[in-house]
Design a protein around this motif. Structure first.
Motif, short mmCIF file in Angstrom:
data_model
loop_
_atom_site.label_atom_id
_atom_site.label_comp_id
_atom_site.label_asym_id
_atom_site.label_seq_id
_atom_site.Cartn_x
_atom_site.Cartn_y
_atom_site.Cartn_z
N ASP A 169 0.83 -1.20 0.00
CA ASP A 169 0.00 0.00 0.00
C ASP A 169 0.87 1.26 0.00
O ASP A 169 0.58 2.22 -0.71
CB ASP A 169 -0.91 -0.01 1.22
N TYR A 170 1.92 1.24 0.78
CA TYR A 170 2.81 2.40 0.87
C TYR A 170 3.43 2.75 -0.48
O TYR A 170 3.50 3.92 -0.88
CB TYR A 170 3.91 2.11 1.90
N GLN A 171 3.90 1.74 -1.20
CA GLN A 171 4.73 2.02 -2.36
C GLN A 171 3.99 2.61 -3.55
O GLN A 171 4.62 3.14 -4.47
CB GLN A 171 5.49 0.76 -2.78
N VAL A 172 2.66 2.58 -3.55
CA VAL A 172 1.94 3.13 -4.70
C VAL A 172 1.85 4.65 -4.66
O VAL A 172 1.51 5.28 -5.67
CB VAL A 172 0.52 2.54 -4.83
N SER A 173 2.17 5.27 -3.54
CA SER A 173 2.00 6.73 -3.42
C SER A 173 2.76 7.49 -4.50
O SER A 173 2.23 8.43 -5.10
CB SER A 173 2.45 7.22 -2.04
N TYR A 174 4.00 7.11 -4.75
CA TYR A 174 4.79 7.88 -5.70
C TYR A 174 4.15 7.89 -7.09
O TYR A 174 4.19 8.91 -7.79
CB TYR A 174 6.22 7.33 -5.79
N GLY A 175 3.54 6.79 -7.47
CA GLY A 175 2.88 6.74 -8.77
C GLY A 175 1.76 7.75 -8.90
O GLY A 175 1.50 8.27 -10.00
N TYR A 176 1.10 8.07 -7.79
CA TYR A 176 0.00 9.03 -7.82
C TYR A 176 0.47 10.48 -7.73
O TYR A 176 -0.18 11.38 -8.24
CB TYR A 176 -0.97 8.75 -6.69
N ILE A 177 1.61 10.72 -7.07
CA ILE A 177 2.03 12.10 -6.82
C ILE A 177 3.11 12.60 -7.78
O ILE A 177 3.35 13.81 -7.85
CB ILE A 177 2.54 12.28 -5.38
N LYS A 178 3.76 11.72 -8.54
CA LYS A 178 4.99 12.08 -9.22
C LYS A 178 4.83 13.15 -10.29
O LYS A 178 5.80 13.84 -10.63
CB LYS A 178 5.65 10.84 -9.83
N ASN A 179 3.63 13.33 -10.81
CA ASN A 179 3.41 14.34 -11.85
C ASN A 179 2.72 15.59 -11.34
O ASN A 179 2.32 16.45 -12.14
CB ASN A 179 2.61 13.73 -13.01
N ASP A 180 2.56 15.70 -10.02
CA ASP A 180 1.85 16.85 -9.45
C ASP A 180 2.86 17.89 -8.98
O ASP A 180 3.55 17.69 -7.98
CB ASP A 180 0.97 16.38 -8.28
N VAL A 181 2.93 19.00 -9.69
CA VAL A 181 3.93 20.03 -9.37
C VAL A 181 3.61 20.74 -8.06
O VAL A 181 4.46 21.45 -7.52
CB VAL A 181 4.04 21.06 -10.51
#
Length: 236
Positions: A169-181
């Motif tokens: 569950d923890y590791q999916v965060s980056y996939g959701y936030i990585k394109n949000d400036v």
């Protein structure tokens, strides 16, 4: 497990439901959510939040972060609590730590600092969370990865969720936030944004070396046996 609920402006809003536990029942949906910053620029997002029936918002950001970006949803809920896990007036220690280490997984050390240095704030959060009028609740910080990840770790661990599922569950965060400036700041050391599985695995190793059982941590917060029983049942 950890189903993402899609908003137009909120990028990392997820359930803490449908996780397997060691005693077989799944954690329950519709009780506790984890999120990045609650941006309310879209009217549809405000309506969706109302539809979820949120009763309590736990804002884990520092005072300066809240001053720069006030929580736009706080007037929609009966309970809005600020819980300063960072400890200081602003959140900057993670960035400073990133400049002095070559370890890509150094955030596990920062997470342990949250758990050890913000015990009064964490106790405040859980004492409110177990109140009968607090659920459904959402816990959020800026990215919804670090401070939110630590509180989610405690909640899932207390419910008996295996560490492998907590890590997943923890590791999916980056996939959701990585394109949000709004979240990813140009020029910052990028390891502060990644949700490497080794970070959460490392935290669990540090935590279990310090506390034989997760309930022992809640004893160290000053919670009594009845309060700890309520915390254990929050997601069950």
């Amino acid at each position: 497990m950890g189903k993402r609920i899609k908003f137009k402006g909120i990028v990392n809003f997820r359930e803490l439901g449908d996780f397997n536990t060691i005693n077989d029942p799944l954690t329950q949906n519709g009780r506790i959510y984890r999120s990045s910053m609650l941006f309310a620029d879209e009217a549809a997002d405000v309506e969706k939040m109302k539809d979820l029936g949120i009763q309590t918002i736990f804002d884990l950001r520092s005072p300066k972060e809240i001053e720069r970006h006030p929580n736009q949803f706080k007037k929609l809920v009966p309970h809005y609590l600020t819980i300063n896990l960072s400890g200081g007036a602003d959140a900057g220690r993670s960035l400073e730590m990133s400049k002095t280490t070559d370890d890509p997984y150094f955030m596990k050390l920062r997470y342990m600092e949250y758990l050890e240095e913000a015990k009064d704030e964490i106790a405040k959060l859980f004492r409110q969370l177990i109140q009968p009028d607090s659920l459904p609740a959402v816990v959020h910080c800026s990215a919804g990865k670090d401070r939110t990840g630590v509180i989610s770790y405690l909640l899932l661990k207390m419910a008996g969720v295996p560490i492998e599922e907590i890590v997943a569950d923890y590791q999916v965060s980056y996939g959701y936030i990585k394109n949000d400036v709004r979240i990813i700041k140009e020029g910052h050391q990028q390891n502060i944004y990644h949700s490497y599985p080794e970070i959460m695995e490392g935290l669990d190793q540090l935590f279990t070396a310090q506390y034989a059982d997760v309930a022992d941590y809640f004893v160290s917060l000053g919670l009594n046996a009845d309060e700890i029983k309520l915390v254990r049942g929050l997601l069950l």
